[in-house]
Design a protein around this motif. Structure first.
Motif, mmCIF file in Angstrom:
data_model
loop_
_atom_site.group_PDB
_atom_site.id
_atom_site.type_symbol
_atom_site.label_atom_id
_atom_site.label_comp_id
_atom_site.label_asym_id
_atom_site.label_seq_id
_atom_site.Cartn_x
_atom_site.Cartn_y
_atom_site.Cartn_z
ATOM 1 N N ALA A 405 0.824 -1.204 0.000
ATOM 2 C CA ALA A 405 0.000 0.000 0.000
ATOM 3 C C ALA A 405 0.861 1.258 0.000
ATOM 4 O O ALA A 405 0.554 2.241 -0.695
ATOM 5 N N ALA A 406 1.951 1.240 0.785
ATOM 6 C CA ALA A 406 2.843 2.398 0.834
ATOM 7 C C ALA A 406 3.463 2.659 -0.541
ATOM 8 O O ALA A 406 3.502 3.802 -1.020
ATOM 9 N N SER A 407 3.929 1.601 -1.193
ATOM 10 C CA SER A 407 4.532 1.757 -2.521
ATOM 11 C C SER A 407 3.508 2.278 -3.521
ATOM 12 O O SER A 407 3.812 3.163 -4.340
ATOM 13 N N ARG A 408 2.303 1.739 -3.449
ATOM 14 C CA ARG A 408 1.256 2.156 -4.387
ATOM 15 C C ARG A 408 0.911 3.632 -4.204
ATOM 16 O O ARG A 408 0.755 4.376 -5.183
ATOM 17 N N VAL A 474 -0.208 5.258 6.379
ATOM 18 C CA VAL A 474 -0.019 5.914 5.082
ATOM 19 C C VAL A 474 -1.124 6.949 4.935
ATOM 20 O O VAL A 474 -2.307 6.610 4.943
ATOM 21 N N LEU A 475 -0.744 8.223 4.787
ATOM 22 C CA LEU A 475 -1.703 9.329 4.731
ATOM 23 C C LEU A 475 -1.656 9.971 3.341
ATOM 24 O O LEU A 475 -0.840 10.863 3.078
ATOM 25 N N PRO A 476 -2.503 9.512 2.403
ATOM 26 C CA PRO A 476 -2.467 10.050 1.036
ATOM 27 C C PRO A 476 -2.892 11.519 0.997
ATOM 28 O O PRO A 476 -3.708 11.983 1.801
ATOM 29 N N GLU A 477 -2.315 12.232 0.037
ATOM 30 C CA GLU A 477 -2.642 13.647 -0.204
ATOM 31 C C GLU A 477 -2.590 14.446 1.098
ATOM 32 O O GLU A 477 -3.501 15.209 1.431
ATOM 33 N N CYS A 478 -1.509 14.260 1.815
ATOM 34 C CA CYS A 478 -1.357 14.908 3.118
ATOM 35 C C CYS A 478 0.076 15.408 3.268
ATOM 36 O O CYS A 478 1.024 14.612 3.203
ATOM 37 N N GLN A 523 12.348 9.250 -4.419
ATOM 38 C CA GLN A 523 12.414 8.003 -3.660
ATOM 39 C C GLN A 523 11.104 7.231 -3.802
ATOM 40 O O GLN A 523 10.019 7.817 -3.894
ATOM 41 N N ASP A 524 11.202 5.896 -3.776
ATOM 42 C CA ASP A 524 10.005 5.066 -3.865
ATOM 43 C C ASP A 524 9.519 4.679 -2.471
ATOM 44 O O ASP A 524 10.084 5.113 -1.453
ATOM 45 N N GLY A 525 8.477 3.853 -2.423
ATOM 46 C CA GLY A 525 7.870 3.489 -1.152
ATOM 47 C C GLY A 525 8.825 2.844 -0.169
ATOM 48 O O GLY A 525 8.926 3.285 0.996
ATOM 49 N N PRO A 526 9.544 1.776 -0.549
ATOM 50 C CA PRO A 526 10.464 1.141 0.391
ATOM 51 C C PRO A 526 11.533 2.099 0.921
ATOM 52 O O PRO A 526 11.895 2.043 2.102
ATOM 53 N N GLU A 527 12.017 3.001 0.067
ATOM 54 C CA GLU A 527 13.038 3.944 0.514
ATOM 55 C C GLU A 527 12.467 4.951 1.512
ATOM 56 O O GLU A 527 13.139 5.336 2.481
ATOM 57 N N LEU A 528 11.213 5.356 1.311
ATOM 58 C CA LEU A 528 10.596 6.277 2.260
ATOM 59 C C LEU A 528 10.311 5.579 3.587
ATOM 60 O O LEU A 528 10.397 6.198 4.655
ATOM 61 N N LEU A 529 9.979 4.301 3.549
ATOM 62 C CA LEU A 529 9.788 3.552 4.794
ATOM 63 C C LEU A 529 11.091 3.465 5.583
ATOM 64 O O LEU A 529 11.100 3.553 6.813
#
Length: 561
Positions: A405-408, A474-478, A523-529
């Motif tokens: 979900a984070a990556s998406r 995960v907080l989209p558009e935030c 950066q992609d999802g895994p890198e942001l995590l």
């Protein structure tokens, strides 16, 4: 459009469908008579009888839905008789049999009432949508200290709590307002007043359209049965395990306010399919009709139905063919498929169900039965999906699902040009909680932070249990400046919770690391995590019970030599 206006619009649309059905019905009956006239009493009649049976099958399935129940019954009887004839190896209908068939086909027109009975459609309000207002819980409890503590704890989870000392006070209050949930102590006034019996004698409270939960010191079987008879959706023993109580309350609200159930209808009878779509829509579901069977897999991928209602006999492809194609795709192995057909032969129903379907409903089907069948099937499918993708203790997404979900969402944020914020949360000194109070108490602490996150975050936010006592939000558009105060509120409210173990009260805290995609555009999802995790450990090293935000390292200062 208001609820009343929407209901009237639905009734008008159903009336239009009934009128169109009745308008086309004489042509359909004339076509049946014309086909019968082609019968010559020879083996070549088999092709004509096949078409007659198909047309009668369609009438048997649709007539009842449009107020012509007698037509459905008569058409089904004829359909079955023709089916018996077609089973004979050498077909030869004599003249008396052909005359009898002609008379019965002509009699079909006399089964159509001048004013068809309207189908009973129960109007259900539109699905709940999240608002910023807190859900209202009314607590009936005459123990002032317990009421105070429970009110404080529930308000930490963003509930608005109103306390009543007895049923009489509750009765007066419901004349003007209604709660979202009613929480009642079974025994009031030191055991002299049984609340369950008082509730039976209080029609105003009985009429409340809200969930009911009982709390009690009694764990006997009759008390629990009485609670069930009164429609209670929970029964909790004193001393109260507040986190588990809150978890159940949260679950009840989530079930009542869940997204609309999605149903795909596959039927070649356009008017009947549209009728079913409108009935399911009126019941709060999202229904779609597929009229091009070749597009079924594309439609399923785009619409993501939770139930497929499939006619068994269709001109181009049989329902069993389409069900088999669906089952060829691993992603849809568990998608519920229910045949909806006028077929009444049990052996054929069983044979059809053995080819990819989960159940068989017989046309004509009442509107209420259609809605009930769809709801129960989808409810069970959702329970199965939760077991597969969600953590059993917290009900949150599992490790792999939250990472996906984070990556998406990071990819989506980049595509739409709006930021997404990721937060990693970890319970401080959790090993100490387990070692001191035991793993059962540790589970209660974990459940509490999961429930608090669900309560404080938006419905559009995605929450998962990353592992052990660690969580990801995960907080989209935030943007970070908007995410920080929300996460800070979660941190403060968790620190304010009190846990109870054998009379000893204790608290717990969390540390949070957050990162915003706007600060890491490449950066992609895994890198942001990873960045959020590093910020989390800075919060740990900084003294815990705090939030740290990740920022990219500054570019090296390059000066001319």
């Amino acid at each position: 459009m208001t609820s009343a206006g929407a209901e009237q619009a639905l009734k008008d649309r159903l009336a239009q469908l009934r009128a169109r059905y009745l308008e086309h019905l004489p042509d359909e009956l004339a076509a049946l008579s014309s086909l019968q006239g082609r019968l010559a009493g020879k083996e070549q009649d088999r092709e004509v009888l096949d078409e007659l049976q198909q047309r009668l099958h369609k009438l048997a399935g649709s007539g009842g839905s449009f107020g012509c129940a007698s037509l459905s019954t008569a058409a089904r009887a004829l359909e079955q008789r023709i089916g018996d004839w077609l089973q004979v190896r050498e077909l030869a209908l004599d003249a008396p049999t052909r005359r009898s068939l002609a008379n019965e086909l002509a009699a079909l027109a006399r089964t159509v009432p001048e004013s068809p009975e309207r189908s009973a459609v129960r109007w259900v309000p539109e699905a709940w949508s999240a608002t910023e207002s807190a859900m209202a819980i009314w607590l009936v409890e005459d123990d002032a200290e317990l009421a105070r503590q429970l009110k404080q704890q529930l308000e930490s989870f963003n509930y608005e709590v109103r306390v009543f000392k007895g049923i009489d006070a509750l009765r007066r209050a419901v004349e003007d307002q209604q709660p979202d949930l009613l929480l009642v102590d079974v025994m009031l006034e030191d055991g002299r007043e049984n609340a369950t019996e008082r509730l039976v004698d209080c029609p105003q409270v009985q009429a409340l359209d809200c969930p009911l939960i009982f709390i009690s010191v009694n764990d006997d079987f009759p008390s629990r049965v009485r609670a069930v008879q009164l429609g209670a959706q929970g029964y909790f023993l004193k001393p109260l395990d507040v986190p588990r109580l809150v978890s159940r309350i949260s679950q009840i609200f989530e079930e009542r306010h869940a997204p609309a159930q999605r149903v795909l209808i596959v039927d070649d009878d356009a008017d009947l399919a549209e009728h079913m779509r409108l009935v399911l829509t009126a019941a709060g579901m999202e229904a779609r009709v597929l009229d091009a069977p070749r597009e079924i897999m594309d439609t399923i991928a785009a619409f993501r139905p939770e139930l497929v209602l499939m006619d068994l006999y269709m001109p181009e492809y049989a329902g069993t063919d389409l069900a088999g194609v669906i089952r060829q795709h691993e992603a849809y192995i568990h998608l519920p498929i229910v045949y909806l057909s006028a077929e009444t032969d049990i052996e054929r129903q069983i044979e059809a169900m053995g080819r990819g379907a989960d159940d068989f409903l017989t046309k004509p089907i009442s509107d209420l039965q259609l809605v009930a069948a769809a709801r129960s099937r989808i409810a069970r499918a959702r329970q199965l999906e939760e077991r597969i993708s969600k953590d059993s203790l917290t009900g949150l997404l599992k490790h792999a699902s939250i990472k996906e979900a984070a990556s998406r969402e990071v990819l989506r944020a980049r595509r739409i040009g709006r930021p997404v914020t990721l937060a990693m949360l970890d319970i401080d000194h959790f090993k100490r909680v387990n070692d001191t109070y035991g793993h059962a108490v540790g589970d209660v602490v974990i459940m509490s932070i999961a429930t608090l996150l669900r309560q404080r975050l938006r419905q559009s936010d995605i929450i998962g249990r990353y592992g052990g006592e660690e969580f990801v939000a995960v907080l989209p558009e935030c943007e970070a400046e908007h995410a920080r105060p929300v996460l800070e509120e979660v941190r403060r409210n968790f620190a304010a919770l009190e846990f109870n173990h054998q009379g000893e009260r204790f608290g717990s805290t969390i540390s949070i690391g957050m990162v915003c995609s706007a600060d890491y555009p490449d950066q992609d999802g895994p890198e942001l995590l990873v960045a959020a995790d590093e910020a989390l450990y800075r919060a740990k090293r900084g003294g815990r019970d705090q939030i740290q935000q990740a920022f990219p390292a500054p570019a090296p200062d390059v000066t001319d030599c």
